[in-house]
Design a protein around this motif. Sequence first.
Motif, PDB file in Angstrom:
ATOM      1  N   LEU B  27       0.848  -1.002  -0.146  1.00 15.81           N
ATOM      2  CA  LEU B  27       0.444   0.080   0.108  1.00 15.81           C
ATOM      3  C   LEU B  27       1.493   1.502  -0.184  1.00 15.81           C
ATOM      4  CD1 LEU B  27      -2.455  -1.060   2.677  1.00 15.81           C
ATOM      5  CD2 LEU B  27      -2.684  -0.624   0.506  1.00 15.81           C
ATOM      6  N   ALA B  29       0.939   5.480   1.044  1.00 19.55           N
ATOM      7  CA  ALA B  29      -0.769   6.323   1.519  1.00 19.55           C
ATOM      8  C   ALA B  29      -0.051   8.132   0.854  1.00 19.55           C
ATOM      9  CB  ALA B  29      -0.773   6.860   3.500  1.00 19.55           C
ATOM     10  N   GLY B  30       1.190   8.535   2.024  1.00 20.75           N
ATOM     11  CA  GLY B  30       1.587   9.274   1.622  1.00 20.75           C
ATOM     12  C   GLY B  30       3.200   9.532   0.853  1.00 20.75           C
ATOM     13  N   GLY B  31       3.537   8.071   1.014  1.00 24.09           N
ATOM     14  CA  GLY B  31       4.548   7.857   0.221  1.00 24.09           C
ATOM     15  C   GLY B  31       6.160   8.702   1.377  1.00 24.09           C
ATOM     16  N   MET B  32       5.859   9.272   2.249  1.00 23.69           N
ATOM     17  CA  MET B  32       6.805   9.757   2.880  1.00 23.69           C
ATOM     18  C   MET B  32       8.185   8.828   3.411  1.00 23.69           C
ATOM     19  SD  MET B  32       6.383  13.019   2.445  1.00 23.69           S
ATOM     20  CE  MET B  32       6.635  12.485   0.824  1.00 23.69           C
ATOM     21  N   THR B  33       7.497   7.490   4.287  1.00 19.35           N
ATOM     22  CA  THR B  33       8.733   6.363   4.884  1.00 19.35           C
ATOM     23  C   THR B  33       8.743   6.175   3.150  1.00 19.35           C
ATOM     24  OG1 THR B  33       7.975   6.716   6.157  1.00 19.35           O
ATOM     25  CG2 THR B  33       8.603   4.648   5.444  1.00 19.35           C
ATOM     26  N   LEU B  34       7.758   4.810   2.843  1.00 16.32           N
ATOM     27  CA  LEU B  34       7.413   3.797   1.642  1.00 16.32           C
ATOM     28  C   LEU B  34       9.103   4.646   0.810  1.00 16.32           C
ATOM     29  CD1 LEU B  34       6.774   1.256   0.654  1.00 16.32           C
ATOM     30  CD2 LEU B  34       5.118   2.227  -0.487  1.00 16.32           C
ATOM     31  N   HIS B  75      -0.967  14.777   8.320  1.00 13.44           N
ATOM     32  CA  HIS B  75      -0.568  15.016  10.329  1.00 13.44           C
ATOM     33  C   HIS B  75      -1.007  16.550   9.662  1.00 13.44           C
ATOM     34  CE1 HIS B  75       1.599  11.013   9.828  1.00 13.44           C
ATOM     35  NE2 HIS B  75       2.889  11.994   9.218  1.00 13.44           N
ATOM     36  N   THR B 108       0.670  10.720   6.282  1.00  7.22           N
ATOM     37  CA  THR B 108      -0.557  10.217   6.614  1.00  7.22           C
ATOM     38  C   THR B 108      -0.600   9.572   8.374  1.00  7.22           C
ATOM     39  OG1 THR B 108      -1.035   7.805   5.731  1.00  7.22           O
ATOM     40  CG2 THR B 108      -1.609   9.726   4.522  1.00  7.22           C
ATOM     41  N   ASP B 121       5.953   9.481  15.942  1.00 12.54           N
ATOM     42  CA  ASP B 121       4.997  10.182  17.141  1.00 12.54           C
ATOM     43  C   ASP B 121       3.994   9.580  17.343  1.00 12.54           C
ATOM     44  OD1 ASP B 121       6.738  12.458  17.878  1.00 12.54           O
ATOM     45  OD2 ASP B 121       6.811  12.518  15.681  1.00 12.54           O
ATOM     46  N   TYR B 183      12.859  13.050  14.625  1.00 12.09           N
ATOM     47  CA  TYR B 183      11.624  12.336  14.553  1.00 12.09           C
ATOM     48  C   TYR B 183      12.173  12.134  16.215  1.00 12.09           C
ATOM     49  CZ  TYR B 183      11.162   9.023  10.594  1.00 12.09           C
ATOM     50  OH  TYR B 183      10.154   8.801   9.427  1.00 12.09           O
TER      51      TYR B 183
HETATM   52  C1  LIG Z   1      11.871  13.942   6.365  1.00 11.96           C
HETATM   53  C2  LIG Z   1      11.032  13.064   7.158  1.00 11.96           C
HETATM   54  C3  LIG Z   1      10.683  13.495   8.605  1.00 11.96           C
HETATM   55  C4  LIG Z   1      10.150  12.672   9.141  1.00 11.96           C
HETATM   56  N1  LIG Z   1      10.007  13.388  10.632  1.00 11.96           N
HETATM   57  C5  LIG Z   1       9.286  12.247  11.156  1.00 11.96           C
HETATM   58  C6  LIG Z   1       9.100  12.740  12.744  1.00 11.96           C
HETATM   59  O1  LIG Z   1       9.350  13.599  13.499  1.00 11.96           O
HETATM   60  N2  LIG Z   1       7.717  11.878  13.307  1.00 11.96           N
HETATM   61  C7  LIG Z   1       7.198  10.728  12.640  1.00 11.96           C
HETATM   62  O2  LIG Z   1       6.493  10.517  13.400  1.00 11.96           O
HETATM   63  N3  LIG Z   1       7.185  10.255  11.969  1.00 11.96           N
HETATM   64  C8  LIG Z   1       8.014  11.586  10.880  1.00 11.96           C
HETATM   65  N4  LIG Z   1       8.145  10.792   9.707  1.00 11.96           N
HETATM   66  C9  LIG Z   1       7.313   9.729   8.861  1.00 11.96           C
HETATM   67  C10 LIG Z   1       6.336  10.234   8.180  1.00 11.96           C
HETATM   68  O3  LIG Z   1       5.140  10.808   9.370  1.00 11.96           O
HETATM   69  C11 LIG Z   1       5.325   9.599   7.507  1.00 11.96           C
HETATM   70  O4  LIG Z   1       4.552  10.075   6.255  1.00 11.96           O
HETATM   71  C12 LIG Z   1       4.394   8.034   8.189  1.00 11.96           C
HETATM   72  O5  LIG Z   1       6.246   7.360   8.698  1.00 11.96           O
HETATM   73  C13 LIG Z   1       4.180   7.614   6.723  1.00 11.96           C
HETATM   74  O6  LIG Z   1       3.300   7.872   6.350  1.00 11.96           O
HETATM   75  P1  LIG Z   1       2.470   7.907   5.026  1.00 11.96           P
HETATM   76  O7  LIG Z   1       1.454   8.181   4.750  1.00 11.96           O
HETATM   77  O8  LIG Z   1       4.250   8.995   4.008  1.00 11.96           O
HETATM   78  O9  LIG Z   1       2.967   6.248   4.398  1.00 11.96           O
HETATM   79  P2  LIG Z   1       3.835   5.358   3.541  1.00 11.96           P
HETATM   80  O10 LIG Z   1       4.904   5.640   3.544  1.00 11.96           O
HETATM   81  O11 LIG Z   1       3.324   5.712   1.961  1.00 11.96           O
HETATM   82  O12 LIG Z   1       3.356   4.194   3.872  1.00 11.96           O
HETATM   83  C14 LIG Z   1       4.586   3.508   5.082  1.00 11.96           C
HETATM   84  C15 LIG Z   1       3.561   2.494   5.388  1.00 11.96           C
HETATM   85  O13 LIG Z   1       2.811   1.924   5.665  1.00 11.96           O
HETATM   86  C16 LIG Z   1       1.957   0.844   5.071  1.00 11.96           C
HETATM   87  N5  LIG Z   1       0.698   1.967   4.624  1.00 11.96           N
HETATM   88  C17 LIG Z   1       0.279   2.851   4.575  1.00 11.96           C
HETATM   89  N6  LIG Z   1      -1.277   3.226   5.203  1.00 11.96           N
HETATM   90  C18 LIG Z   1      -1.507   2.254   5.478  1.00 11.96           C
HETATM   91  C19 LIG Z   1      -2.927   1.978   5.308  1.00 11.96           C
HETATM   92  N7  LIG Z   1      -3.784   2.228   5.626  1.00 11.96           N
HETATM   93  N8  LIG Z   1      -3.222   0.934   6.000  1.00 11.96           N
HETATM   94  C20 LIG Z   1      -1.743   0.120   6.034  1.00 11.96           C
HETATM   95  N9  LIG Z   1      -0.742  -0.144   5.326  1.00 11.96           N
HETATM   96  C21 LIG Z   1      -0.291   0.800   5.062  1.00 11.96           C
HETATM   97  C22 LIG Z   1       2.622   1.435   3.202  1.00 11.96           C
HETATM   98  O14 LIG Z   1       2.565   0.022   3.021  1.00 11.96           O
HETATM   99  C23 LIG Z   1       3.742   0.710   3.651  1.00 11.96           C
HETATM  100  O15 LIG Z   1       4.385   0.417   4.555  1.00 11.96           O
HETATM  101  C24 LIG Z   1       9.076  11.700   9.231  1.00 11.96           C
HETATM  102  C25 LIG Z   1       9.549  11.034   7.533  1.00 11.96           C
HETATM  103  C26 LIG Z   1      10.367  12.448   6.630  1.00 11.96           C
HETATM  104  C27 LIG Z   1      11.126  11.863   5.015  1.00 11.96           C
END
Ligand SMILES: Cc1cc2nc3c(=O)[nH]c(=O)nc-3n(C[C@H](O)[C@H](O)[C@H](O)COP(=O)(O)OP(=O)(O)OC[C@H]3O[C@@H](n4cnc5c(N)ncnc54)[C@H](O)[C@@H]3O)c2cc1C
Lengths: 795, 265
Positions: B27, B29-34, B75, B108, B121, B183
């Motif tokens: 999946l 979502a926001g892609g920030m980690t993936l 967020h 997200t 967090d 983080y």
């Molecule tokens: C520069 C940077 C700084 C950051 N700083 C922080 C911070 O200070 N604190 C913090 O908490 N986070 C931080 N993050 C992480 C950020 O909060 C991400 O948004 C979060 O970790 C993942 O959310 P995403 O929507 O981007 O997920 P994605 O990257 O799209 O997905 C992450 C994982 O979750 C799975 N997934 C996504 N949505 C679902 C769903 N609905 N159901 C089941 N599985 C799902 C995906 O398959 C993937 O494996 C940071 C990220 C970056 C790039």
Amino acid sequence: MGNVIGIGAAPKRKEDQRFLTGRGNYVSDIKRPGMTSGVFVRSPHGHAVLRGIDKSAALASPGVTAVLTGDDVADDGLGSLPCGWGITDAKGVPMKEPPFPMLAQDKVRFVGDMVAFVIAETPEQANAAAELLKVDYEVLPSVVGVLEAVRPDAPQLFDDVPNNICCDWELGDKAAVETAFKKAAHVAKLSLVNNRLIGNPMEPRAAIAEYEPGTDRFTLWTTSQFPHVVRFLMGALVLNIPQHKLRVVAPDVGGGFGVKQFHYGEEAVITWAAKRVRRPVKWVASRSEGYVSDRHGRDHVTEAELALDETGKFLAFRVNTLANMGGYLSTFGPNIPTNLYGPLLGGVYTTPAIYCNVKVVFTNTVPVDAYRGAGRPEATFVLERIVDVAASEMGIDRVEIRRRNMIPKEAYPYQTPVLVQYDSGDPMGCLDGALVAADVKNFGVRKAASASKGKFRGLGYSTYVEACGLAPSRFAGRLGARGGLYESATVRVHPTGQVTVMIGTHNHGQGHETTFAQIVSDKLGVAFENVDIVFGDTDRVQFGMGTYGSRSLVVGGAALSKATDKVIVKGKKIAAHLLEASEGDIQFEAGKFSVAGTDRIKTFEEIAGAAYVPHNYPLEVLEPGLEEQAYYDPVNFTYPGGCHIAEVEVDPETGTVTLVNYTAVDDVGTVINPMIVEGQLHGGIVQGVGQALFENAVYDEGSGQLLSGSLMDYCMPRADHLPMMKVATHSTLCTHTPMGVKGCGEVGTIGSPAAVINAVVDALSHLGVTHVDMPATPNRIWRLLQNASLPVAAE
Amino acid sequence: MKPFAYHQPDQIPDAAKLLTSIEDSKLVAGGMTLIPTLKQRLANPPALVDLSKLGSLKGITDDGATITIGAMTPHAVVAASKVVQAKIPGLAALASMIGDPAVRSRGTIGGSVANNDPAADYPAGVLGLGATVITSAREIAADKFFLGLFETALEPGEIITAIRFPVPLKAGYAKFKAPASRYALVGVFVAKITDGVRVAVTGAGPGVFRVPPMEAALSGNFDPSAIAAIKIDNDGLTSDIHAEADYRAHLVTVMAKRAVDAALS
Ligand SMILES: Cc1cc2nc3c(=O)[nH]c(=O)nc-3n(C[C@H](O)[C@H](O)[C@H](O)COP(=O)(O)OP(=O)(O)OC[C@H]3O[C@@H](n4cnc5c(N)ncnc54)[C@H](O)[C@@H]3O)c2cc1C
């Protein structure tokens, strides 16, 4: 017609128009017809024998054009990457200089060492193929720290470099220092570490190379601070390409800080590969790749001792340093912790005897070389820290002890006991100015306010000097430089009176296009907008040594000033002819040639026109055209310096250090553009604050893995880490540069680490803390407080 | 990045079906980690199933005693939500402390909770408030959801659709940011709810965890002084180049006190 914008004005920067509108032209923006993509396969091990490379799977991968390894380099008989400095030990024995192959042969010596280059149609295909390359490593133990590397049982990087010591270098009168120590009323001692740094310019390194079989010419576009030097080192010493068959272009470059002032193996491999595959090849480093391949900075371990008489006068200073060189000698590597370090240990003080020993040591880490300040921040840190230690041990005020030892303004020119002679300066004036600007007299009030919130407040001073404007060639040659360090400029006046300058320095963020245009506008009376500065292309610019060591204005600007003066001299000859006067009677001012005491004038444009349409022209004695060139070799270094005062607040609960105030009063000589100088000081200070509080390149001993290999783990200073800074200049004019300039590119980075750490120590001194190593991270401060001699005050 | 197929379903069952039918698909979502892991070629899924067209995963609902936040809510939206700010200000504050503005507008709550980064967090907020994770298949209590380092109770093919938070009497979050990544080096979420106090810690160990002695002390006296002397054991805490385990343990107490302060203010 625009206006003349001269020396001392602060116009908006010329170059920002293209940068701020996204029209810069960086290497990664460049596309060449038929271009291929290359990726480097790098060693994942800190130290290993390279037993063999199996290319077959990578070669069979879709889109692959070539896979090149160290064996191919050897087969083609190419040279190894040259070191630009050859230093010697006390007995005159040359440093150990093992070869630095552009692709590893036999062994890898750091994580990131290059073992192969894979070329394919697209970056994705090159990456996919690179993953299929089978490299057979026999992993050896790594040694990453200098203290560990010189132990007898340490892993040896090279068979013929015993104890990993490249050179056991020294400077100064050892015997005189020993005698002075015997007479000392007090000896202050300090052990410290100068932390390893990674430059992290905004733009990662990149290169494109192209070979034209029709002309047998190569072009290399590279993210470099010194394209002519790359052409020389790579063409003449590595690839055997004649200079006239090699063009090196360094277009817009997004920050350098020293990281881009070396000749890198990637440049040589790509240029060589372009001819082998007969197609242009492009490589753009990822940020992660930069961490393990951009040359690192600093990394010293030092023991220092300062001998004082009973009044706090410095009698002698002794410094023993182990300096990390990494796995190989980079372009300037051995010069940095020696020639750019020892001679600065006199600081702004009258210390009569100084001795410095530096052991330059190989380790399984990225090669270490110049990084903004290069050697001088390390020297300043040792000296300004031990001055504070001595003051505190002797119960003398920190400002007072500095005053007692400072070189008075009248004593300049001042010969130090460590080679250099300062031409000018006023350290006391900078100190006095900074004390007022920093409102030191009300510090007690602010400290009490912090205390009422449970915070510890501290003030730290750094009164420092540095040597820049690198460098007088003859002097540098005696110290081991293998090249000259002059600069060149050509001033081309067009028939219509506009001016194009070709200069050998590079502009990668400093604002040189603006500063240099101001000089020309000022001197020739030509509108600022009618002056363009050309740099960074060996086919367009006659020659140059590039930008580093705060030399662009000091050395390059001096060449430009000289060339501009030659234009005026020739212009006067033409004017004398046209105005039927004798040359001695012609004056040049505000863009007009006139006969003294008359209203007979010729404008600069009229003279330019006459030079290119020489109908009424003294052709018998004067060549047509109006273009002049000058080379300038400085007679001495310049010695900017000043006083920095940092004020910090420490949260004893978490150990967090917050920089709350920062004041700098610097002597940079003549200021051409005060806005640019201010910006350089800000940026420099921030990088020094980064070293003091945040940045640290950490390696794992044993495996040689870089543990801080990304922006997630390597902490760069950010805007919210910093207060508004007060920066001002208190200038004395340099006595030997044409315009009195001293340079300002590195001063901020040189003065600031000591100011910040002295402030942190001051904040914690009531707990018995006498030293804090950099970076002063929360964990480190908390640990110190745990071990402190007094209990932490309750909240 | 390696090539992959890309799907953008508009129904949750379709998304779940794609996820189970294509082996190793992921999946997004926001892609920030993936996306960074794809770019570094650390993960190579054959297909991505994008959740952004699933309208029912977005938005914040005020149910009186609870607040439900859709999994795809970024967020920044949570941080700026009037409802969250009014009813669980500690959660809005937590969301505002994540990353930087770009990360907050893309990342997200669902992605963060599913990812369960040991320094993220949201896991502290979800566990600290005793929230419920609602998925395409069931509801999972926070205490049963987070299973350690990047591990959760999610089954293959299960999609987080929303998180339901009980409205606490008081709640606060205090975060000590890791200097480089920002983080949580240590983050502590403290919530006073009708049946007691919950204290959840992120950043300090391999996964988010509760601190029963602090919860007991705060149930008796919801004041920072009640926990000032409670130290947690270093054992099992993370030691790395940024912070050693005993320092992290110390920070847990400091941040817990500050979280209580925040809850009280
Ligand atoms: C520069 C940077 C700084 C950051 N700083 C922080 C911070 O200070 N604190 C913090 O908490 N986070 C931080 N993050 C992480 C950020 O909060 C991400 O948004 C979060 O970790 C993942 O959310 P995403 O929507 O981007 O997920 P994605 O990257 O799209 O997905 C992450 C994982 O979750 C799975 N997934 C996504 N949505 C679902 C769903 N609905 N159901 C089941 N599985 C799902 C995906 O398959 C993937 O494996 C940071 C990220 C970056 C790039």
